[in-house]
Design an enzyme around this catalytic site. Structure first.
Site, mmCIF file in Angstrom:
data_model
loop_
_atom_site.group_PDB
_atom_site.id
_atom_site.type_symbol
_atom_site.label_atom_id
_atom_site.label_comp_id
_atom_site.label_asym_id
_atom_site.label_seq_id
_atom_site.Cartn_x
_atom_site.Cartn_y
_atom_site.Cartn_z
ATOM 1 N N ASP A 1 0.652 -1.608 -0.374
ATOM 2 C CA ASP A 1 -0.480 0.401 0.297
ATOM 3 C C ASP A 1 0.937 1.296 0.543
ATOM 4 O O ASP A 1 1.890 1.114 0.605
ATOM 5 C CB ASP A 1 -1.103 0.311 1.149
ATOM 6 C CG ASP A 1 -1.508 1.305 1.011
ATOM 7 O OD1 ASP A 1 -2.584 1.401 0.369
ATOM 8 O OD2 ASP A 1 -1.905 1.425 2.395
ATOM 9 N N ALA B 1 8.316 0.162 -16.319
ATOM 10 C CA ALA B 1 7.337 0.271 -15.008
ATOM 11 C C ALA B 1 5.945 0.412 -15.697
ATOM 12 O O ALA B 1 5.382 1.434 -16.142
ATOM 13 C CB ALA B 1 7.616 1.877 -14.470
ATOM 14 N N THR C 1 -0.115 5.021 0.826
ATOM 15 C CA THR C 1 -0.714 5.599 2.070
ATOM 16 C C THR C 1 -0.294 4.781 3.484
ATOM 17 O O THR C 1 -0.721 3.691 3.861
ATOM 18 C CB THR C 1 -2.518 6.511 2.246
ATOM 19 O OG1 THR C 1 -2.050 6.400 0.329
ATOM 20 C CG2 THR C 1 -2.070 7.443 2.900
#
Length: 1307
Positions: free
Chosen positions: A539, A852, A541
């Site tokens: 994750d 990416a 945040t």
């Protein structure tokens, strides 16, 4: 506005479940009438069957209701379950419509047909009109027989009125159903249940069942060659160790339970307050809770010492959040402030059955003679929470004991098994098949030998049934060879893993001092899995970032502003004071920031205000308004007050439409000081923009441009909008919202539909930008993990631009990478772009592209569909980095599951919030961060840490160490068993395949339990091939464990073959020396048991020396384990030889120590046999470490050569030292193996040339095991002659690097 609002209301009603054209009305909206004569129709066989079905179904539901209520059923009645944090929920009654009765609708005599699967219909007509009753009319009467309160309930809530589907709690009256008491237990066992439960748990393991079978077979007379108890006693010892461990842990649980159950609370009994234990409470009790006390059960708040029944609670025990939360009772009970008022409370509470959803509650309060009032999560005080800043509250118990939400959530995490465990079980099955083959072979050999010698060797008595029976012989050899599978392996693994988990918990390097949070291993059976991680799903945040928000910028009316030191210094405030043309928009923007939230202000003694918020974002927005002079300082349940540049304003709160991860927005409906009704809305740009009115998009493009700029700076963004609501439109919507709020079935979806009706025609005000800083050490940690060969995927709900910029700042995405962005709006477009890019990458020869991949949630939804799933995962696996933006919690779990299943690699998921729980549980290893968002993720994880940077040490040090330790422990355990017990096979050649044992029976049973038990423990706890500092400095060392080089099928069977070879040496060499049977000077002879003890002694010495040979890290405990095991055997030999006749055992062992220790042959063999046996191992190890040296071995040799401790301590910790250079670059290039000794010497001559300190980094270093062709090539090379030139070339490459402080070395 009114027309639009009405039209939208109509549309929403049709889609949301309030269609007036259904449920008792025809398609034209006219009410359908029923002909009374239809009920008096003649008997019709075709109409009887449906009526009979309905009658039977009604009876079944009533019976089910009584059964469920008697059992106090606790299961949820619907499948929305989901995960905290919000998931896409499926409605249980898609396509159904509810009947919404208007206030003017008249009903004569009728009843409501209530069933969860049919529509509501109003039946008219007098059922007593005629005395002529047919069977059909009787059945219709039975179907219409419902209570009036059920009719009221269903007409307002649309819910199945069956009592078994909801909980009914009478107030100040006896309960019609007996509910469970408030006693809780978290213990696994009781005195009565311990033995059966423990044995059931233990014998779920196949190994224990196997040894239990052996122990049973040994009880058959004349079958077991090893005695009746040689397997049973060690098995009981191992089970006893496990039982003691379970008992100790369970006693701790019982003590904690008793402490909680015996706490005291005040309960209202017959008009007086009595103090009772927590365990004595039950559903329906009215209790009083005082400040700083825990709530003993799940309560509905009635009233409190604060105005409007408001109170503050802390839920740290539930979700880890220390911020205060506000709870408020309904206005109907807020005035119940005295005991006499509480005693006058009459009615009932109807609510959903107990469930595990912490953040959901659906119920209604029905006071006698008053309107039904909805009850939601804001009225619930959950067990485990604490009352804060409130003197007292009165509450009624709705869920007690094991039915509380806290206890419903105390379930164990899903069982995960490590890769090593799975592989071990597979090899055990293979060994079991080999054991069966050996038994059959030995049995057949016995049969043939017996038939051949039964006549000639008549004195052996081979003509009896047992000697000629193949079945008896098979059982004999099955018992004889059973110890090929180590009996002590499972308990050894459990204890070692438990202690390894303690090492993780007490690692001071992973202790976060600021939050006083250590690392915690919540499970120990995945310790070695930490050393095999190939993919990390993270994750953003709170995991990569601090989740400490700071208001940075805002865009209002197309103009960007930033806060200054004081409000007067900011251009924004100056525009307000000078009445700029955008002043009105600015004021509305700041009012929205300071009003639209659920923050609780707390005024300190010094006058400052502290904001308590459920999320850091809300706090940052309120503090942002504070910086511009709009100060929020007062909140009550009815209104909020702000100080707007010195002017106090009060806004009456009418409705709060809360934020969810599905809605992605929050709205507040208020009445302004001018009397207008406004809706303030803040949320993600995607959901705000699609709800804008055509005339409300004046600043659309400018705001969108600012949003992109903010996101490019790595800031979190929100859009703000407002709309005016006419009073009549609001009143009509309020009725719809009230019906949704009082519904018990699908309340969340109905509330969402109701919110969609009012959150329309918005007018855009602007946007905010909040900074969420990276945690300390995140860039360095990600760089190290990438160097270790781990692929890192970021799964976040943030905007695409924000995620990309965070990727750059944390070094996940480098500037040399190409970025592939997938933003498609349809399935066909997604299919086309995936196929096109996959085709381009597939044509490339590179194993993985330096690319990416960035994909948003909408495109991901299409990409995860059935026909695209495989192509999408192939495309992702070719990329170096994958970033998924705007994803839901369910999508996170789907991505993790996709990679886990397709690659069969070990995956790790790390997160800090409730929306990460699904992802954490889907991965092979789940890591939770104890962060600002609470402990939901940490509680659901396998391991918890305080900061992302600790993941580096957890994987590269503890993971790699534990993998090597567990691998050696398992391999060594099988090795030592095969080494000893295969000797019985060799001896069978000399014993006529009779099953005669070579060793004394108790020495066989104690071999695993005592004599060779300590070396595996030492390996499992203290073995390490490099120091922690070296493992951290050179992440490429992790690849050895990551690629499973130490434990795989090939390595396992190499060890088994090695054990077979050793067993042959250990038997045949002593057998050759014992051929003449004369081993004493006086010419005396002995029996087979002397030979057995000779061999047994050599086996113990050899396997202990083997443990020393494979040990890399020697501690005093390692020495004690290895040498102590040898001493322990000799001590046992001396003692056990003299226990008979004092104890009636071991009569054939009497005087064995004198016989064994008095012959020179024993001492000669004690030197010759172990050395000869291990000579092959020593030679192989020498050749391997000299010619086929791996990275790990070269680094370890470099550490061993540090004989001078001061040199290591004083050496600078940079790679310009000979040590650093040797460790990082010593290993093989494609053609050259560099000698670390010569490299260090050469480094001393080359390093003084450099004037600045340089940092070397290895890129694309191949660490896999060399192929046979590469090994043969290296053998043919004269690499020593070309060593120095190779080093010089590489150092010159370093000196020519573009950066003066960092160079990249490609090998």
């Amino acid at each position: 506005m009114a027309d639009s609002g009405k039209n939208e209301t109509g549309n929403g009603a049709r889609s949301g479940g309030h269609n007036h054209a259904q449920n008792g009305r025809n398609g034209h909206g006219q009410e359908q009438s029923h002909n009374p004569t239809a009920n008096r129709a003649a008997f019709d066989a075709r109409s009887l069957w449906p009526s009979l079905q309905a009658w039977v179904g009604n009876g079944f539901r009533q019976v089910r209701s009584q059964v469920m209520r008697r059992r106090a059923t606790t299961g949820p009645t619907r499948s929305e379950g989901g995960l905290a944090g919000g998931e896409d929920r499926q409605q249980a009654n898609d396509g159904r419509r509810e009947d919404t009765e208007g206030p003017s609708r008249s009903v004569t005599i009728g009843a409501t047909v209530t069933d969860g699967g049919i529509q509501h219909q109003r039946l008219t007509g007098n059922v007593n009109e005629s005395s002529m009753l047919s069977i059909k009319s009787i059945l219709n009467r039975v179907r219409r027989r419902k209570k009036k309160d059920d009719e009221d309930f269903t007409s307002s809530a649309g819910y199945d009125a069956d009592d078994g589907e909801r909980r009914i709690i009478n107030l100040n009256a006896p309960q019609t159903t007996k509910y469970c008491n408030n006693r809780i237990t978290t213990a696994k066992y009781s005195i009565i249940s311990f033995l059966p439960a423990f044995l059931f748990e233990q014998f779920r393991r196949y190994s224990n069942c196997f040894f239990l079978l052996i122990a049973i077979l040994q009880q058959i007379p004349d079958v077991s060659p090893t005695g009746r108890y040689t397997t049973l006693v060690p098995l009981m010892f191992i089970l006893s160790v496990s039982a003691i461990k379970e008992i100790i842990e369970d006693i701790k649980r019982h003590r904690a339970d008793n402490e909680i159950n015996h706490r005291m609370i005040e309960r209202l009994d017959s008009g007086t307050w009595t103090t009772v234990r927590w365990s004595e409470l039950t559903v329906g009790d009215i209790i009083k809770v005082t400040i700083n006390s825990f709530f003993p059960a799940d309560l509905i708040i009635l009233s409190s010492s604060e105005p409007q029944a408001m109170c503050f609670i802390e839920t740290a025990n539930l979700d880890g959040e220390t911020n205060l939360k506000i709870r408020q009772g309904v206005s109907a009970t807020a005035g119940l402030l005295e005991t006499k008022d509480l005693m006058r409370l009459e009615g009932r509470i109807e609510c959903e059955l107990p469930n595990r959803h912490l953040y959901e509650f659906n119920g209604v309060l029905k006071e006698n003679g008053k309107q039904t009032v909805p009850l939601g999560n804001d009225q619930v005080l959950q067990r485990g929470a604490m009352l804060r800043n409130t003197a007292w509250i009165f509450g009624v118990v709705v869920y007690s004991g094991q039915e509380t939400k806290l206890m419903k959530n105390s379930t164990s995490a899903p069982l995960k098994r490590s890769t090593v465990d799975k592989l071990t079980n597979t090899q055990i099955l293979m060994l079991f098949m080999i054991l069966i083959s050996l038994c059959i072979t030995s049995g057949l050999c016995n049969l043939f030998w017996t038939r051949e010698h039964s006549v000639t060797d008549w004195y052996l008595g081979l003509v009896d049934f047992k000697s000629l029976s193949l079945g008896y012989n098979l059982l004999t050899f099955f018992i004889l060879y059973n110890n090929l599978i180590p009996i002590s392996l499972q308990v050894t693994l459990e204890l070692v893993r438990f202690l390894q988990a303690i090492f993780i918990n007490y690692d001071i390097e992973m202790y976060h001092e600021e939050s006083n949070t250590p690392a915690m291993a919540r499970t120990s059976n995945l310790n070695e899995e930490l050393g095999m991680v190939k993919y990390i799903f993270s994750d953003k945040t709170g995991t990569l970032t601090q989740n400490v928000m700071e208001f940075k910028k805002c865009s209002i009316a197309g103009i960007s502003y930033s806060p200054e030191n004081t409000p007067e210094q900011s251009q924004l405030v100056q525009n307000i004071l000078s009445r700029h043309q955008t002043a009105g928009v600015i004021e509305e923007f700041l009012i929205l920031l300071s009003v639209c939230h659920t923050v609780i202000p707390e005024r300190r003694d010094n006058g400052t205000i502290i904001y308590h918020a459920a999320s850091p974002d809300e706090r940052a927005l309120v503090e942002g308004a504070h910086k511009f002079g709009y100060i929020f300082d007062t909140r009550t349940p009815e209104y909020v007050e702000i100080n707007a540049l010195g002017v106090r304003k009060r806004y009456e709160v009418l409705n709060v439409l809360e934020f969810t991860s599905t809605r992605k927005r929050m709205s507040l409906i208020v009445r302004t000081p001018e009397g207008k009704i406004k809706l303030f809305c803040k949320g993600a740009d995607t959901v705000i923009y699609e709800r804008l009115a055509p005339q409300g998009q004046a600043f659309r493009e400018e705001t969108l441009r600012h949003l992109e700029e903010f996101a490019s700076d790595g800031l979190r963004t929100l859009c703000l909008a407002v709309t005016d609501i006419r009073a009549d439109v609001y009143q009509e919507w309020r009725e719809t919202y009230h019906r949704a709020a009082t519904s018990l079935q699908n309340r969340e979806s109905k509330l969402e539909d109701a919110a969609n009706l009012i959150e329309i025609n918005l007018r855009l005000l602007g946007a905010t930008a909040i900074e969420d800083r990276l945690q300390d050490g995140v860039p360095e940690t990600i760089a190290a993990l990438l160097d270790a060969g781990i692929y890192i995927w970021v799964l976040t709900g943030d905007k695409q631009e924000t995620a990309i910029n965070i990727g750059y700042s944390c070094r996940l995405i480098s500037h040399s990478m190409d970025i592939l962005i997938l933003n498609e709006e349809s399935l066909d477009a997604t299919r086309e772009v995936i196929h096109r890019h996959y085709g381009e990458f597939k044509s490339s020869t590179a194993k993985d592209a330096n690319v990416a991949l960035v994909i948003d949630g909408t495109t991901l939804k299409y990409a995860l569909s059935c026909d695209l799933r495989n192509d999408f995962q192939d495309l992702c696996l070719l990329c170096r980095v994958v970033v998924c933006c705007r994803v839901s919690p369910m999508q996170k779990a789907e991505v993790v599951e996709m990679v886990t299943q397709s690659t069969k690699a070990v995956t790790l998921a790390i997160g800090d919030g409730a929306n990460d729980v699904a992802m954490i549980q889907k991965a092979n290893v789940g890591i939770g961060i104890s962060g600002v968002e609470g402990l939901q993720a940490a509680c659901a994880s396998d391991y918890s840490i305080a900061q992302f940077r600790y993941l580096q040490r957890l994987l590269l040090v503890h993971g790699a160490w534990n993998y090597a330790r567990i691998s050696k422990l398992i391999l060594y355990s099988f090795y030592k068993n095969v080494c000893l017990y295969v000797i019985e096979l060799w001896f069978a050649v000399y014993s006529g395949w009779s099953g005669q044992i070579l060793f004394e029976r108790w020495t066989i049973g104690l071999y695993n339990v005592i004599f060779t038990a300590m070396p595996p423990f030492a390996m499992g706890l203290f073995e390490k091939f490099c120091t922690a500092e070296t493992m951290i400095r050179y992440p490429m060392l992790y690849k050895t464990s990551q690629n499973a080089k130490l434990f795989n099928v090939k390595v396992f069977w190499i060890w088994i073959f090695n054990a077979l070879l050793h067993s042959a040496f250990l038997f045949w060499i002593p057998m050759a020396a014992y051929t003449s049977e004369v081993i004493w000077n006086d010419g005396k002879t002995s029996d087979y048991l002397l030979l057995g003890n000779l061999v047994y002694t050599y086996v113990v010495v050899t396997v202990c020396l083997k443990a020393g040979l494979i040990t890399n890290s020697w501690t005093w405990l390692t020495h004690l384990a290895i040498w102590g095991s040898i001493v322990l055997w000799f001590t046992f030999l001396l003692v056990y030889s003299h226990v008979w006749p004092t104890f009636k055992i071991a009569s054939n062992f009497r005087g064995m120590d004198i016989q064994l220790l008095s012959t020179p042959l024993f001492y000669f063999g004690l030197l010759l046999v172990p050395i000869t046996t291990l000579l092959v191992d020593v030679i192989c190890k020498l050749i391997h470490n000299t010619v086929f040296k791996t990275l790990t071995e070269a680094v370890r040799e470099t550490e061993i050569r540090r004989s001078d401790i001061s040199e290591v301590m004083n050496e600078p910790r940079s790679s310009d030292s000979g040590y650093g250079f040797a460790c990082g670059k010593v290993i093989t290039s494609k053609k050259t193996l560099i000698s670390s000794r010569q490299l260090c010497k050469k480094a001393k001559h080359l390093l003084p040339v450099a004037t600045e300190e340089t940092t070397l980094r290895v890129v694309n270093l191949e660490l896999e095991m060399d192929t046979e062709e590469q090994q043969r090539t290296r053998q043919r090379q004269k690499w020593r002659a070309g060593m120095l030139s190779a080093v010089e070339n590489r150092f010159s490459t370093v000196r020519r690097a573009s950066s003066p402080t960092q160079a990249t070395l490609h090998m």
